[in-house]
Design a protein around this motif. Structure first.
Motif, PDB file in Angstrom:
ATOM      1  N   LYS A 100      -9.452   4.691  -3.682  1.00 45.67           N
ATOM      2  CA  LYS A 100      -9.853   3.668  -2.719  1.00 45.67           C
ATOM      3  C   LYS A 100      -9.295   2.317  -3.179  1.00 45.67           C
ATOM      4  O   LYS A 100      -9.420   1.973  -4.364  1.00 45.67           O
ATOM      5  CB  LYS A 100     -11.385   3.622  -2.678  1.00 45.67           C
ATOM      6  CG  LYS A 100     -11.949   3.013  -1.426  1.00 45.67           C
ATOM      7  CD  LYS A 100     -13.457   3.223  -1.393  1.00 45.67           C
ATOM      8  CE  LYS A 100     -14.128   2.040  -0.741  1.00 45.67           C
ATOM      9  NZ  LYS A 100     -15.570   2.029  -0.977  1.00 45.67           N
ATOM     10  N   VAL A 101      -8.662   1.583  -2.285  1.00 49.79           N
ATOM     11  CA  VAL A 101      -8.075   0.285  -2.659  1.00 49.79           C
ATOM     12  C   VAL A 101      -8.577  -0.815  -1.733  1.00 49.79           C
ATOM     13  O   VAL A 101      -8.955  -0.559  -0.589  1.00 49.79           O
ATOM     14  CB  VAL A 101      -6.528   0.319  -2.621  1.00 49.79           C
ATOM     15  CG1 VAL A 101      -5.987   1.261  -3.673  1.00 49.79           C
ATOM     16  CG2 VAL A 101      -6.016   0.689  -1.232  1.00 49.79           C
ATOM     17  N   LYS A 102      -8.585  -2.049  -2.273  1.00 54.01           N
ATOM     18  CA  LYS A 102      -8.994  -3.224  -1.490  1.00 54.01           C
ATOM     19  C   LYS A 102      -8.021  -4.356  -1.771  1.00 54.01           C
ATOM     20  O   LYS A 102      -7.608  -4.531  -2.928  1.00 54.01           O
ATOM     21  CB  LYS A 102     -10.380  -3.698  -1.952  1.00 54.01           C
ATOM     22  CG  LYS A 102     -11.551  -2.936  -1.388  1.00 54.01           C
ATOM     23  CD  LYS A 102     -12.820  -3.598  -1.869  1.00 54.01           C
ATOM     24  CE  LYS A 102     -14.037  -2.755  -1.543  1.00 54.01           C
ATOM     25  NZ  LYS A 102     -15.200  -3.200  -2.322  1.00 54.01           N
ATOM     26  N   GLN A 157       7.653  -3.084  -4.817  1.00 47.38           N
ATOM     27  CA  GLN A 157       7.677  -2.481  -6.152  1.00 47.38           C
ATOM     28  C   GLN A 157       6.288  -2.668  -6.730  1.00 47.38           C
ATOM     29  O   GLN A 157       5.725  -3.753  -6.608  1.00 47.38           O
ATOM     30  CB  GLN A 157       8.683  -3.193  -7.069  1.00 47.38           C
ATOM     31  CG  GLN A 157      10.074  -3.372  -6.493  1.00 47.38           C
ATOM     32  CD  GLN A 157      10.838  -2.072  -6.383  1.00 47.38           C
ATOM     33  OE1 GLN A 157      10.507  -1.099  -7.086  1.00 47.38           O
ATOM     34  NE2 GLN A 157      11.814  -2.029  -5.494  1.00 47.38           N
ATOM     35  N   ILE A 158       5.762  -1.613  -7.339  1.00 45.74           N
ATOM     36  CA  ILE A 158       4.505  -1.783  -8.058  1.00 45.74           C
ATOM     37  C   ILE A 158       4.878  -2.219  -9.473  1.00 45.74           C
ATOM     38  O   ILE A 158       5.456  -1.447 -10.242  1.00 45.74           O
ATOM     39  CB  ILE A 158       3.680  -0.479  -8.062  1.00 45.74           C
ATOM     40  CG1 ILE A 158       3.389  -0.044  -6.617  1.00 45.74           C
ATOM     41  CG2 ILE A 158       2.385  -0.680  -8.840  1.00 45.74           C
ATOM     42  CD1 ILE A 158       2.629  -1.055  -5.759  1.00 45.74           C
ATOM     43  N   VAL A 159       4.573  -3.478  -9.778  1.00 42.26           N
ATOM     44  CA  VAL A 159       4.995  -4.069 -11.045  1.00 42.26           C
ATOM     45  C   VAL A 159       4.130  -3.545 -12.185  1.00 42.26           C
ATOM     46  O   VAL A 159       4.603  -3.293 -13.283  1.00 42.26           O
ATOM     47  CB  VAL A 159       4.913  -5.609 -10.951  1.00 42.26           C
ATOM     48  CG1 VAL A 159       5.332  -6.260 -12.261  1.00 42.26           C
ATOM     49  CG2 VAL A 159       5.779  -6.114  -9.802  1.00 42.26           C
ATOM     50  N   ARG A 160       2.846  -3.392 -11.908  1.00 43.94           N
ATOM     51  CA  ARG A 160       1.924  -2.874 -12.930  1.00 43.94           C
ATOM     52  C   ARG A 160       0.749  -2.206 -12.240  1.00 43.94           C
ATOM     53  O   ARG A 160       0.259  -2.700 -11.222  1.00 43.94           O
ATOM     54  CB  ARG A 160       1.419  -4.032 -13.794  1.00 43.94           C
ATOM     55  CG  ARG A 160       0.349  -3.617 -14.799  1.00 43.94           C
ATOM     56  CD  ARG A 160      -0.137  -4.788 -15.633  1.00 43.94           C
ATOM     57  NE  ARG A 160      -1.053  -4.327 -16.668  1.00 43.94           N
ATOM     58  CZ  ARG A 160      -2.373  -4.281 -16.523  1.00 43.94           C
ATOM     59  NH1 ARG A 160      -2.935  -4.680 -15.398  1.00 43.94           N
ATOM     60  NH2 ARG A 160      -3.135  -3.841 -17.510  1.00 43.94           N
ATOM     61  N   PHE A 201       1.022   7.033  -6.524  1.00 42.87           N
ATOM     62  CA  PHE A 201      -0.103   7.973  -6.711  1.00 42.87           C
ATOM     63  C   PHE A 201       0.145   9.319  -6.039  1.00 42.87           C
ATOM     64  O   PHE A 201      -0.776  10.100  -5.882  1.00 42.87           O
ATOM     65  CB  PHE A 201      -1.402   7.360  -6.169  1.00 42.87           C
ATOM     66  CG  PHE A 201      -2.074   6.411  -7.127  1.00 42.87           C
ATOM     67  CD1 PHE A 201      -2.882   6.894  -8.157  1.00 42.87           C
ATOM     68  CD2 PHE A 201      -1.916   5.044  -6.994  1.00 42.87           C
ATOM     69  CE1 PHE A 201      -3.523   6.019  -9.031  1.00 42.87           C
ATOM     70  CE2 PHE A 201      -2.546   4.159  -7.861  1.00 42.87           C
ATOM     71  CZ  PHE A 201      -3.346   4.641  -8.883  1.00 42.87           C
ATOM     72  N   ARG A 202       1.391   9.551  -5.594  1.00 42.83           N
ATOM     73  CA  ARG A 202       1.660  10.817  -4.907  1.00 42.83           C
ATOM     74  C   ARG A 202       1.372  11.950  -5.909  1.00 42.83           C
ATOM     75  O   ARG A 202       1.632  11.829  -7.098  1.00 42.83           O
ATOM     76  CB  ARG A 202       3.104  10.871  -4.390  1.00 42.83           C
ATOM     77  CG  ARG A 202       4.176  10.871  -5.461  1.00 42.83           C
ATOM     78  CD  ARG A 202       5.555  10.700  -4.840  1.00 42.83           C
ATOM     79  NE  ARG A 202       6.606  10.738  -5.837  1.00 42.83           N
ATOM     80  CZ  ARG A 202       6.931   9.716  -6.624  1.00 42.83           C
ATOM     81  NH1 ARG A 202       6.280   8.561  -6.534  1.00 42.83           N
ATOM     82  NH2 ARG A 202       7.921   9.837  -7.498  1.00 42.83           N
ATOM     83  N   TYR A 252       0.836  -1.213   0.000  1.00 39.38           N
ATOM     84  CA  TYR A 252       0.000   0.000   0.000  1.00 39.38           C
ATOM     85  C   TYR A 252       0.866   1.255   0.000  1.00 39.38           C
ATOM     86  O   TYR A 252       0.550   2.251  -0.655  1.00 39.38           O
ATOM     87  CB  TYR A 252      -0.913   0.022   1.226  1.00 39.38           C
ATOM     88  CG  TYR A 252      -1.990  -1.035   1.221  1.00 39.38           C
ATOM     89  CD1 TYR A 252      -2.840  -1.184   0.132  1.00 39.38           C
ATOM     90  CD2 TYR A 252      -2.161  -1.879   2.305  1.00 39.38           C
ATOM     91  CE1 TYR A 252      -3.818  -2.149   0.122  1.00 39.38           C
ATOM     92  CE2 TYR A 252      -3.146  -2.856   2.313  1.00 39.38           C
ATOM     93  CZ  TYR A 252      -3.979  -2.984   1.213  1.00 39.38           C
ATOM     94  OH  TYR A 252      -4.940  -3.942   1.212  1.00 39.38           O
ATOM     95  N   GLU A 253       1.961   1.183   0.768  1.00 39.90           N
ATOM     96  CA  GLU A 253       2.868   2.335   0.868  1.00 39.90           C
ATOM     97  C   GLU A 253       3.471   2.650  -0.506  1.00 39.90           C
ATOM     98  O   GLU A 253       3.554   3.808  -0.916  1.00 39.90           O
ATOM     99  CB  GLU A 253       3.964   2.007   1.896  1.00 39.90           C
ATOM    100  CG  GLU A 253       4.774   3.187   2.387  1.00 39.90           C
ATOM    101  CD  GLU A 253       4.022   4.094   3.356  1.00 39.90           C
ATOM    102  OE1 GLU A 253       2.851   3.789   3.688  1.00 39.90           O
ATOM    103  OE2 GLU A 253       4.601   5.097   3.776  1.00 39.90           O
ATOM    104  N   ALA A 254       3.863   1.577  -1.222  1.00 39.51           N
ATOM    105  CA  ALA A 254       4.442   1.763  -2.555  1.00 39.51           C
ATOM    106  C   ALA A 254       3.390   2.290  -3.536  1.00 39.51           C
ATOM    107  O   ALA A 254       3.691   3.126  -4.394  1.00 39.51           O
ATOM    108  CB  ALA A 254       5.027   0.436  -3.059  1.00 39.51           C
TER     109      ALA A 254
END
Lengths: 128, 139
Positions: free
Chosen positions: A67-69, A91-94, A60-61, A53-55
């Motif tokens: 909103k995420v689930k 790492q956000i891969v996609r 999205f900064r 979530y932090e990544a």
């Protein structure tokens, strides 16, 4: 985490911006002990999940996190978590329209020797 | 099994983080174990809405899964979680106790396989499903 998170406080998770990356760190405390002398596997998984979530928030900064689930998470435990400082970074891969794929790493003294890894799918609700 | 669950090694397992989130044993059988914790605002991810963080749910599932192995092999052996995969099938509204029922469906010489279902009151309407493997350390 730019909000008040009671669970993060219980396990002592806090943002660590030493390298500029969205790392979360946890210092040893008895409240996170599982089998004697080791961190509880649930705490490691919880930390890995929060790092995803932090990544995502980091990605999205600027625009703000929609909103995420959580959809699911798969954790591999590689080494026992010892009674010392623990870090997690994802790492956000996609990022798709609906789903984000994250890949997270948890380590202690040596970042090249992870104690756990995780893959996570996060649902993004851009309407919400 | 009752003596098993009263053993000092198991009591230590239920101290630490398990005690911190208020894990309690509900029931157990030949190859399964049920653990639960009551809703506590301290375990929320976001104080603003009170929705539980996933961390305590994962800890509950991890602990229940380990206990199901002890129930199956009728002893407490040192072990570690090898992997754990959780599907969050629905969100848990704040305020309800969470119960996890774990079943150990296979044990080999060094590995145990466990599935687990977590719910918030109705076992037929789960909040999470999981699969985990553990390996026996030492010996």
């Amino acid at each position: 985490m730019d909000f008040d998170s009671p669970y993060a406080e219980v396990i002592g998770a806090h943002p660590n911006r030493a390298t500029g990356e969205p790392i979360l760190s946890v210092s040893w405390r008895p409240a996170i002990e599982g089998r004697p002398g080791f961190i509880h596997g649930g705490v490691i998984a919880g930390l890995l999940e929060m790092s995803c979530y932090e990544a995502l928030a980091h990605e999205f900064r600027g625009t703000g996190l929609p909103k995420v689930k959580p959809i699911n998470i798969a954790v591999d435990y590689l080494r026992g978590g010892l009674m010392t400082e623990t870090h997690a970074l994802a790492q956000i891969v996609r990022i798709g329209k609906r789903v984000a794929n994250a890949s997270a790493l948890c380590w202690q003294d040596d970042r090249s020797k992870p104690i756990a890894t995780a893959r996570m799918h996060i649902l993004i609700d851009r309407q919400g | 099994m009752t003596e098993l669950l009263d053993s000092s090694s198991l009591k230590r397992l239920m101290a630490g983080h398990a005690g911190e989130i208020g894990l309690r044993r509900v029931d157990h059988g030949d190859d399964w174990a049920e653990l639960a914790f009551d809703y506590d605002p301290r375990l929320a991810m976001n104080a603003a809405n009170g929705v539980l963080a996933s961390g305590p749910i994962i800890s509950l599932i991890d602990s229940a899964s380990g206990l199901a192995i002890a129930a199956k092999i009728k002893t407490v052996r040192p072990m570690a979680t090898l992997d754990l995969r959780i599907d969050y099938v629905r969100a848990a509204p704040p305020g309800r106790a969470i119960t996890a029922r774990a079943t150990c469906y296979k044990v080999t010489r060094s590995v145990a396989f466990v599935r687990c279902v977590a719910h918030d009151g109705d076992p037929a309407d789960p909040i999470a499903h999981s699969l985990a493997t553990f390996f026996f350390t030492g010996d």
